[in-house]
Design an enzyme around this catalytic site. Structure first.
Site, PDB file in Angstrom:
ATOM      1  CG  ASN A   9     -12.634 -28.946  27.662  1.00 22.37           C
ATOM      2  OD1 ASN A   9     -11.442 -28.646  27.690  1.00 22.37           O
ATOM      3  ND2 ASN A   9     -13.612 -28.049  27.853  1.00 22.37           N
ATOM      4  CE  LYS A  11     -14.387 -27.864  31.572  1.00 23.69           C
ATOM      5  NZ  LYS A  11     -15.560 -27.237  32.120  1.00 23.69           N
ATOM      6  CG  HIS A  95     -15.880 -24.292  26.529  1.00 26.28           C
ATOM      7  ND1 HIS A  95     -16.221 -23.752  27.748  1.00 26.28           N
ATOM      8  CD2 HIS A  95     -16.036 -25.634  26.638  1.00 26.28           C
ATOM      9  CE1 HIS A  95     -16.552 -24.740  28.568  1.00 26.28           C
ATOM     10  NE2 HIS A  95     -16.452 -25.890  27.925  1.00 26.28           N
ATOM     11  CD  GLU A  97     -15.315 -23.787  31.484  1.00 25.05           C
ATOM     12  OE1 GLU A  97     -14.185 -24.101  31.039  1.00 25.05           O
ATOM     13  OE2 GLU A  97     -16.014 -24.573  32.153  1.00 25.05           O
ATOM     14  CD  GLU A 167     -19.868 -27.971  26.232  1.00 26.15           C
ATOM     15  OE1 GLU A 167     -19.554 -29.039  26.760  1.00 26.15           O
ATOM     16  OE2 GLU A 167     -19.156 -26.957  26.283  1.00 26.15           O
ATOM     17  N   GLY A 173     -20.145 -28.283  34.576  1.00 26.61           N
ATOM     18  CA  GLY A 173     -19.453 -28.339  35.866  1.00 26.61           C
ATOM     19  C   GLY A 173     -20.371 -28.228  37.075  1.00 26.61           C
ATOM     20  CB  SER A 213     -23.157 -32.387  34.509  1.00 25.68           C
ATOM     21  OG  SER A 213     -22.736 -31.183  35.134  1.00 25.68           O
TER      22      SER A 213
HETATM   23  C1  PEP Z   1     -17.242 -28.700  29.319  1.00 29.19           C
HETATM   24  O1  PEP Z   1     -16.505 -27.939  29.898  1.00 29.19           O
HETATM   25  O2  PEP Z   1     -17.265 -28.681  28.089  1.00 29.19           O
HETATM   26  C2  PEP Z   1     -18.079 -29.587  30.107  1.00 29.19           C
HETATM   27  C3  PEP Z   1     -19.061 -30.179  29.513  1.00 29.19           C
HETATM   28  O3  PEP Z   1     -17.753 -29.739  31.455  1.00 29.19           O
HETATM   29  P1  PEP Z   1     -18.435 -30.762  32.500  1.00 29.19           P
HETATM   30  O4  PEP Z   1     -18.509 -32.103  31.823  1.00 29.19           O
HETATM   31  O5  PEP Z   1     -17.498 -30.764  33.657  1.00 29.19           O
HETATM   32  O6  PEP Z   1     -19.774 -30.227  32.812  1.00 29.19           O
END
Ligand code: PEP
Length: 260
Positions: A9, A11, A95, A97, A167, A173, A213
């Site tokens: 992803n 973003k 998601h 975000e 998630e 992040g 992460s």
């Molecule tokens: C995500 O945004 O779906 C995500 C898992 O980000 P990160 O791997 O940076 O934590």
């Protein structure tokens, strides 16, 4: 056996030329995929360029969002029909975000899930609790609510066509991933709910990814768990080398890289 799936992803990162370079790096680096499916989700502006780079190869193209209607007066939106036209076969929905920044509700996400299914675009339904919800012991309540609402009105057979991504918001992040034990208990819970909503057989076939992460050095421990069917990767997918390393870890775990 569920084929592991690793999704990048990107973003709101990558201009068109940066996206071409990153997609080329992944395409070339992931030649020895083994028994792993890989999908890249660039920003909308780079979908056409990345589609060209990936054309004819095993790495799939995904989008980070879509509208629930095929067309219409929705300024600034992108429909599933438009995504299909670009070669997109996967879409991230719900998601955290977007839930947080765009105020996406479970009802809106549900409409998008149903639209994705109707257009042959695999919805990756993202669920996860915040730090505060986990502290209050509300992890299962939160993900259950998101899952039930996200799949409302989806016929049992169609549930087979989705991918789930657990998630935890506190892991996205932050550099702090869920431990394999934390992830597995939620994945198991979600699979139990899928059995109830569809059937045990269908639930056994649905891939549940972990996201938050994920990096090359924590992939092995996560992917070694039978309940973790792959990863949704944010930050580490912005570097072809680290993303390919994650794919390779998953490929080894699922029976070996080609050429090993
Ligand atoms: C995500 O945004 O779906 C995500 C898992 O980000 P990160 O791997 O940076 O934590």
């Amino acid at each position: 056996m569920r084929t592991p799936l690793i999704i990048g992803n990107w973003k709101m990162h990558a201009t068109i030329s940066e996206a071409r370079a990153l997609a080329t790096g992944v395409r070339d680096g992931a030649k020895r995929l083994g028994d792993v499916e890989v999908v890249l989700c660039p920003p909308f502006t780079a979908l056409a360029a990345v589609s060209e780079v990936l054309a004819g190869g095993p790495v799939g193209l995904g989008a980070q969002n879509c509208h629930y209607e095929s067309s219409g007066a929705h300024t600034g939106e992108i429909s599933p029909t438009m995504l299909v036209d670009l070669g997109v076969r996967t879409v991230l929905l719900g998601h955290s975000e977007r839930r947080r920044d765009q105020g996406e509700t479970d009802d809106l996400i549900n409409r998008k899930v149903r639209a994705g299914l109707a257009h042959g675009v695999t919805p990756v339904l993202c669920v996860g609790e915040t730090d505060e919800e986990r502290r209050q012991g509300l992890t299962f309540t939160t993900v259950e609510g998101q899952l039930r609402a996200g799949l409302a009105g989806v016929p049992a057979e169609a549930v087979a066509g989705i991918v789930l991504a657990y998630e935890p918001v506190w892991a996205i992040g932050t550099g702090v991933n869920a431990t394999p034990i934390q992830a597995v208990e939620v994945h198991g819970y979600l699979r139990g709910l899928l059995s109830e909503l569809a059937s045990k057989e269908i639930a056994q076939g649905v891939r549940i990814l972990y996201g938050g992460s994920v990096k090359p050095d924590n992939t092995d421990a996560l992917i070694a768990q039978a309940e973790i069917d792959g990863a949704l990767v944010g930050g580490a997918s912005l570097n072809a080398q680290s993303f390919v390393a994650i794919v390779e870890h998953a490929a080894r775990a699922s029976g070996g890289l080609k050429g090993d």
